[in-house]
Enzyme design. Sequence first.
Site, PDB file in Angstrom:
ATOM      1  N   LEU A   4      -6.930  -0.745  -3.657  1.00 52.84           N
ATOM      2  CA  LEU A   4      -6.108  -1.322  -4.723  1.00 52.84           C
ATOM      3  C   LEU A   4      -6.176  -2.840  -4.710  1.00 52.84           C
ATOM      4  O   LEU A   4      -6.403  -3.460  -3.672  1.00 52.84           O
ATOM      5  CB  LEU A   4      -4.662  -0.849  -4.603  1.00 52.84           C
ATOM      6  CG  LEU A   4      -3.855  -1.189  -3.356  1.00 52.84           C
ATOM      7  CD1 LEU A   4      -3.230  -2.577  -3.462  1.00 52.84           C
ATOM      8  CD2 LEU A   4      -2.759  -0.161  -3.133  1.00 52.84           C
ATOM      9  N   ALA A  25     -15.914 -18.831  -9.962  1.00 53.55           N
ATOM     10  CA  ALA A  25     -15.758 -19.990  -9.088  1.00 53.55           C
ATOM     11  C   ALA A  25     -14.309 -20.460  -9.100  1.00 53.55           C
ATOM     12  O   ALA A  25     -13.624 -20.379 -10.124  1.00 53.55           O
ATOM     13  CB  ALA A  25     -16.682 -21.112  -9.542  1.00 53.55           C
ATOM     14  N   LYS A  42      -2.823 -14.852  -6.253  1.00 50.33           N
ATOM     15  CA  LYS A  42      -3.502 -14.473  -7.495  1.00 50.33           C
ATOM     16  C   LYS A  42      -2.430 -14.178  -8.535  1.00 50.33           C
ATOM     17  O   LYS A  42      -1.233 -14.190  -8.228  1.00 50.33           O
ATOM     18  CB  LYS A  42      -4.405 -13.257  -7.279  1.00 50.33           C
ATOM     19  CG  LYS A  42      -3.642 -12.003  -6.857  1.00 50.33           C
ATOM     20  CD  LYS A  42      -4.565 -10.805  -6.641  1.00 50.33           C
ATOM     21  CE  LYS A  42      -5.125 -10.284  -7.937  1.00 50.33           C
ATOM     22  NZ  LYS A  42      -5.851  -9.010  -7.777  1.00 50.33           N
ATOM     23  N   GLU A  78      -7.666   2.562   1.176  1.00 49.82           N
ATOM     24  CA  GLU A  78      -7.251   2.204  -0.191  1.00 49.82           C
ATOM     25  C   GLU A  78      -8.106   1.048  -0.697  1.00 49.82           C
ATOM     26  O   GLU A  78      -8.602   0.229   0.083  1.00 49.82           O
ATOM     27  CB  GLU A  78      -5.767   1.839  -0.227  1.00 49.82           C
ATOM     28  CG  GLU A  78      -5.309   0.804   0.791  1.00 49.82           C
ATOM     29  CD  GLU A  78      -5.640  -0.622   0.402  1.00 49.82           C
ATOM     30  OE1 GLU A  78      -5.861  -0.856  -0.798  1.00 49.82           O
ATOM     31  OE2 GLU A  78      -5.676  -1.480   1.288  1.00 49.82           O
ATOM     32  N   LYS A  84      15.979  -2.048   3.654  1.00 47.80           N
ATOM     33  CA  LYS A  84      14.936  -1.885   2.651  1.00 47.80           C
ATOM     34  C   LYS A  84      15.009  -0.500   2.017  1.00 47.80           C
ATOM     35  O   LYS A  84      14.881  -0.357   0.793  1.00 47.80           O
ATOM     36  CB  LYS A  84      13.571  -2.098   3.294  1.00 47.80           C
ATOM     37  CG  LYS A  84      12.407  -2.133   2.320  1.00 47.80           C
ATOM     38  CD  LYS A  84      11.114  -2.440   3.063  1.00 47.80           C
ATOM     39  CE  LYS A  84       9.949  -2.627   2.098  1.00 47.80           C
ATOM     40  NZ  LYS A  84       8.672  -2.889   2.828  1.00 47.80           N
ATOM     41  N   GLU A 113      -3.863  -6.114  -5.626  1.00 50.12           N
ATOM     42  CA  GLU A 113      -2.509  -6.542  -5.974  1.00 50.12           C
ATOM     43  C   GLU A 113      -2.522  -7.147  -7.372  1.00 50.12           C
ATOM     44  O   GLU A 113      -3.431  -7.869  -7.755  1.00 50.12           O
ATOM     45  CB  GLU A 113      -1.993  -7.559  -4.960  1.00 50.12           C
ATOM     46  CG  GLU A 113      -1.701  -6.956  -3.604  1.00 50.12           C
ATOM     47  CD  GLU A 113      -1.070  -7.954  -2.647  1.00 50.12           C
ATOM     48  OE1 GLU A 113      -0.336  -8.838  -3.125  1.00 50.12           O
ATOM     49  OE2 GLU A 113      -1.320  -7.848  -1.437  1.00 50.12           O
ATOM     50  N   CYS A 121      -5.623  -9.339   2.202  1.00 54.03           N
ATOM     51  CA  CYS A 121      -6.751  -8.456   2.525  1.00 54.03           C
ATOM     52  C   CYS A 121      -8.029  -9.195   2.933  1.00 54.03           C
ATOM     53  O   CYS A 121      -8.512  -9.027   4.053  1.00 54.03           O
ATOM     54  CB  CYS A 121      -7.051  -7.542   1.343  1.00 54.03           C
ATOM     55  SG  CYS A 121      -5.770  -6.312   1.043  1.00 54.03           S
ATOM     56  N   VAL A 126       0.830  -1.206   0.000  1.00 57.43           N
ATOM     57  CA  VAL A 126       0.000   0.000   0.000  1.00 57.43           C
ATOM     58  C   VAL A 126       0.862   1.252   0.000  1.00 57.43           C
ATOM     59  O   VAL A 126       0.690   2.146  -0.832  1.00 57.43           O
ATOM     60  CB  VAL A 126      -0.955   0.002   1.206  1.00 57.43           C
ATOM     61  CG1 VAL A 126      -1.718   1.328   1.285  1.00 57.43           C
ATOM     62  CG2 VAL A 126      -1.931  -1.158   1.113  1.00 57.43           C
TER      63      VAL A 126
END
Length: 442
Positions: free
Chosen positions: A156, A255, A323, A154, A35, A158, A263, A11
């Site tokens: 959004l 399906a 996903k 938010e 990072k 991914e 999330c 995010v």
Amino acid sequence: MNLAIIGTGYVGLTTGTCFAEVGHHVVCVDNDEAKVQALQQGQMPIYEPDLEEMIVANVSAGRLSFTTDLASAVRECEIVFIAVPTPPHEDGSVDLSYIEGVSREIADALTPEIGYRIVVDKSTVPVSTGVKVYQVIERYANKGVDVDVVSNPEFLREGCAVHDLLNPDRIVIGADSQRAMDMMKRVYQPFSAPIVEVDLASAELIKHAANSFLALKISYINAVSAVCEKAGADVELVAMGIGLDKRISRHFLNAGLGYGGSCFPKDVKGFINVSEQLGAPLELLREVERVNKAQLERFLSRIRKKLWVLRKKKIAVWGLAFKQNTDDVRESVAIKLIRRLCEEGARVVAYDPKAAVTGARALEGCNVTIADDMYECVRDAEVLVVATEWKQFAMANLVKVRELMRLPIIFDGRNILHGDNAVHAGFEYHSIGRKTLRPDSE
């Protein structure tokens, strides 16, 4: 405007980059020095389409920077967005310790001399969190500071987060101060989307309610898929028929193996917990969770029924990410599926275009091999399971796949393959909510 983003996860990093893309000056803050150094050198901590190129371009243009110095960012920026993790506790409640910690740091950095500041909850949080953030700042900040707290959830997705942020369906701003609302509307002036102006509590509820409703749609069509299998119907045709009703729409009526990711599972649990705390329990969402869990169990039982015994069977799995178009494996149904197969003694070989590293980390301790190639993954396999809806899986050369496999059996957990093509290549094709297809049924 000068904006600070606290947190460089999905995010925070994507939001900050997109704000820079439309012309704002953005500083992204993180307490992880390694990072921040990696980001300063152009190294990405996550995979998200188009994000890397956009970060490089905006850093070069001087609109985007990265730092560990939160106090400096608060002093220099008119609006400070909090985009830190909000992980779930075991009981489904949300761990707000990161939010509280950052709120205290912001409070320490605020002084009357720097002028008015807006602190924005961008993380997904339970209702009343904004009030608590304000209380923390009021408690620990210097006397006389001028600050408002806003909720700006938010929405959004991914895998297409950059597109979603630059082309939002709507922008929700929850503020109890008109001054804060007006400044937030200036932030979003470059975006072409309706702005939903609401109070702080309503904005916080909108996020949880939206994600829970989408999870409900997924569980609903998965429950319908079980009925379709018993009735000999096709869930894809049923979904098309009901989805053309404008009151329902076709979105999220696909399906499959069920919802996952960082999330939906967390937000459904969080909304259940909030509703119970408020004395208005959302029992419907308990059923949504039950259906989602049952979907994987039903799929596994079908594989067992076909193979009889899973022990020592070689099973190829296409997909590790929750996903397509992401390397995120948090709450991935593919990972859960592989763990279950390994627990029953199967020899699993898995492939994912982007999630090989994150997937291997999540599956540490399991008897699973991560393949470098989708076709090598299926070599000598007795079953191929499609667990993530990557486009390249849908476009696979099934004739080549059949030549490499030991047995011609596919279980498509995402309904992305064309059944007739699978049968033509010589496969027995199992999917979700549709008839099993076999070469002799052509």
